[in-house]
Motif scaffolding. Structure first.
Motif, PDB file in Angstrom:
ATOM      1  N   THR A 145       1.004  -1.595  -0.154  1.00 23.00           N
ATOM      2  CA  THR A 145      -0.084  -0.322  -0.150  1.00 23.00           C
ATOM      3  C   THR A 145       0.781   1.247   0.043  1.00 23.00           C
ATOM      4  OG1 THR A 145      -1.576  -1.372   1.463  1.00 23.00           O
ATOM      5  CG2 THR A 145      -1.174   1.505   1.515  1.00 23.00           C
ATOM      6  N   ALA A 197       1.591   4.645   1.066  1.00 20.20           N
ATOM      7  CA  ALA A 197       0.641   5.634   1.928  1.00 20.20           C
ATOM      8  C   ALA A 197       1.377   6.768   1.344  1.00 20.20           C
ATOM      9  CB  ALA A 197       1.350   5.243   3.503  1.00 20.20           C
ATOM     10  N   PRO A 257      -9.092  13.036   2.689  1.00 16.91           N
ATOM     11  CA  PRO A 257     -10.058  12.106   3.620  1.00 16.91           C
ATOM     12  C   PRO A 257      -9.415  10.732   4.244  1.00 16.91           C
ATOM     13  CG  PRO A 257     -10.008  11.890   0.879  1.00 16.91           C
ATOM     14  CD  PRO A 257      -8.699  12.946   1.001  1.00 16.91           C
ATOM     15  N   SER A 258     -10.527  10.175   4.773  1.00 17.79           N
ATOM     16  CA  SER A 258      -9.055   9.300   5.889  1.00 17.79           C
ATOM     17  C   SER A 258      -7.706   8.087   4.870  1.00 17.79           C
ATOM     18  CB  SER A 258     -10.340   8.056   5.911  1.00 17.79           C
ATOM     19  OG  SER A 258      -9.723   6.782   7.003  1.00 17.79           O
ATOM     20  N   GLY A 259      -7.481   7.818   5.272  1.00 20.85           N
ATOM     21  CA  GLY A 259      -6.656   6.828   4.724  1.00 20.85           C
ATOM     22  C   GLY A 259      -5.662   7.422   3.481  1.00 20.85           C
ATOM     23  N   LYS A 280      -1.893  11.134   6.181  1.00 18.77           N
ATOM     24  CA  LYS A 280      -2.366  12.016   6.598  1.00 18.77           C
ATOM     25  C   LYS A 280      -1.318  11.608   7.875  1.00 18.77           C
ATOM     26  CE  LYS A 280      -6.556  13.329   7.755  1.00 18.77           C
ATOM     27  NZ  LYS A 280      -7.201  12.265   6.368  1.00 18.77           N
ATOM     28  N   SER A 281      -1.822  11.269   8.236  1.00 17.69           N
ATOM     29  CA  SER A 281      -0.754  10.373   9.395  1.00 17.69           C
ATOM     30  C   SER A 281       0.110  10.233   9.084  1.00 17.69           C
ATOM     31  CB  SER A 281      -2.130   9.451  10.058  1.00 17.69           C
ATOM     32  OG  SER A 281      -2.710   9.749  10.800  1.00 17.69           O
TER      33      SER A 281
HETATM   34  P1  ADP Z   1      -4.953   9.307   6.797  1.00 18.37           P
HETATM   35  O1  ADP Z   1      -3.964  10.232   8.055  1.00 18.37           O
HETATM   36  O2  ADP Z   1      -4.991  10.084   5.890  1.00 18.37           O
HETATM   37  O3  ADP Z   1      -5.902   8.309   7.283  1.00 18.37           O
HETATM   38  P2  ADP Z   1      -2.788   7.572   6.753  1.00 18.37           P
HETATM   39  O4  ADP Z   1      -1.173   7.402   6.880  1.00 18.37           O
HETATM   40  O5  ADP Z   1      -3.155   6.904   8.491  1.00 18.37           O
HETATM   41  O6  ADP Z   1      -3.978   8.542   6.293  1.00 18.37           O
HETATM   42  O7  ADP Z   1      -3.196   6.336   5.677  1.00 18.37           O
HETATM   43  C1  ADP Z   1      -2.339   5.967   4.777  1.00 18.37           C
HETATM   44  C2  ADP Z   1      -2.341   4.090   4.430  1.00 18.37           C
HETATM   45  O8  ADP Z   1      -1.219   4.088   4.160  1.00 18.37           O
HETATM   46  C3  ADP Z   1      -3.871   3.967   4.249  1.00 18.37           C
HETATM   47  O9  ADP Z   1      -3.942   2.996   2.883  1.00 18.37           O
HETATM   48  C4  ADP Z   1      -3.363   2.507   5.620  1.00 18.37           C
HETATM   49  O10 ADP Z   1      -4.101   2.035   5.450  1.00 18.37           O
HETATM   50  C5  ADP Z   1      -2.348   2.554   5.469  1.00 18.37           C
HETATM   51  N1  ADP Z   1      -1.528   2.165   6.658  1.00 18.37           N
HETATM   52  C6  ADP Z   1      -0.700   3.504   7.244  1.00 18.37           C
HETATM   53  N2  ADP Z   1       0.090   2.904   8.831  1.00 18.37           N
HETATM   54  C7  ADP Z   1       0.277   1.910   8.351  1.00 18.37           C
HETATM   55  C8  ADP Z   1       0.471   0.456   8.980  1.00 18.37           C
HETATM   56  N3  ADP Z   1       0.842   0.967   9.831  1.00 18.37           N
HETATM   57  N4  ADP Z   1       0.242  -1.053   7.958  1.00 18.37           N
HETATM   58  C9  ADP Z   1       0.296  -1.004   7.061  1.00 18.37           C
HETATM   59  N5  ADP Z   1      -0.180   0.124   6.349  1.00 18.37           N
HETATM   60  C10 ADP Z   1      -0.472   1.173   6.936  1.00 18.37           C
END
Ligand code: ADP
Length: 244
Positions: free
Chosen positions: A36, A38, A57-59, A62-63
């Motif tokens: 995936t 990110a 959007p979620s996913g 951002k984080s």
């Molecule tokens: P947001 O903060 O916008 O919701 P994230 O940065 O959390 O988005 O996640 C971006 C993508 O990376 C998503 O598809 C999420 O499922 C994937 N992802 C984030 N952290 C992990 C992790 N530790 N392991 C596997 N996949 C991750």
């Protein structure tokens, strides 16, 4: 149409439209979990005292972007320049020291230590930096007052309301006078009145101390407290300030 950061808009390779060197600047970050992606070429810059909201959007990544900027995780490729040093390649011990000395953190659920009083929670970053107990507690008390929660110092986090706990968490993030505060959905667990109070106190206090704030939120009423909004979509950053 938005123009992406990775398409330099003035031919110089700058990634922000205003002048002056950024305090923290990430370029072309890529991070893939399993298969995936990110982050897929995300660039971002923030200046001293600036409050920037990262939305999307979620996913969307951002984080992951926030955690890269804060030196919590390493991108697969790309650079994260902080004062001439690259967080992407810096050794772990140096990144930990930077997080402790120069950065502050606020998360959705405060994440205060439940066994400590609110005062001790705010004093904790100072104690970890070697400040003596009496001095740390005095400074922590001042910060509780600035965040309008001086009445909860002796209580445990479990004994105060969500809004009070989050203001204690903001006091803890700011007590070391960090250069950058990273806030991930800091009002996500609060009602709108408490959320706005936390945002006002966080942004007013940060600006008066020349602290930059990187704020992840999906709520436009929270982003309204920022100076600038950037939007993350599919791991790429779109900056409203350079919208065409
Ligand atoms: P947001 O903060 O916008 O919701 P994230 O940065 O959390 O988005 O996640 C971006 C993508 O990376 C998503 O598809 C999420 O499922 C994937 N992802 C984030 N952290 C992990 C992790 N530790 N392991 C596997 N996949 C991750």
């Amino acid at each position: 149409m938005y123009r992406t950061h990775d398409e330099p808009h003035d031919g110089t390779g700058r990634i922000h439209p205003t002048s002056g060197a950024p305090l923290l600047a990430a370029r072309e970050l890529r991070k893939t979990y399993a298969r995936t992606p990110a982050l897929d070429g995300a660039s971002f810059a923030i200046r001293t005292g600036e409050v920037v909201a990262i939305m999307g959007p979620s996913g969307s990544g951002k984080s992951t972007l926030l955690h890269c900027l804060a030196g919590i995780i390493r991108p697969d490729t790309g650079t994260i320049d902080y004062q001439g040093r690259d967080l992407a390649t810096m050794p772990d011990a140096a990144r930990s020291a930077l997080r402790r000395d120069a950065f502050g953190f606020v998360f959705q659920f405060g994440q205060l230590v439940p066994e400590l009083s609110c005062l001790e929670n705010v004093a904790l970053p100072l104690r970890l930096a070697g400040v003596r107990r009496g001095d740390a507690h005095r400074t922590a008390r001042e910060w509780l007052a600035r965040l309008e929660v001086d009445d909860v110092g002796d209580q445990r986090p479990g004994e105060v309301s969500g809004g009070q706990g989050q203001r204690v968490a903001v006091a803890r993030a700011l007590v070391t006078s960090p250069r950058v505060v990273f806030a991930d959905e800091p009002t996500g667990a609060l009602d709108s009145l408490n959320g706005e109070r936390v945002m006002r106190l966080l942004t007013d206090t940060a600006r008066s101390g020349d602290t930059a704030v990187v704020l992840v939120t999906h709520e436009s009423r929270v982003a309204a407290y920022s100076d600038r909004e950037v939007i993350v979509r599919d791991g790429r950053v779109y900056d409203a300030a350079v919208a065409q």
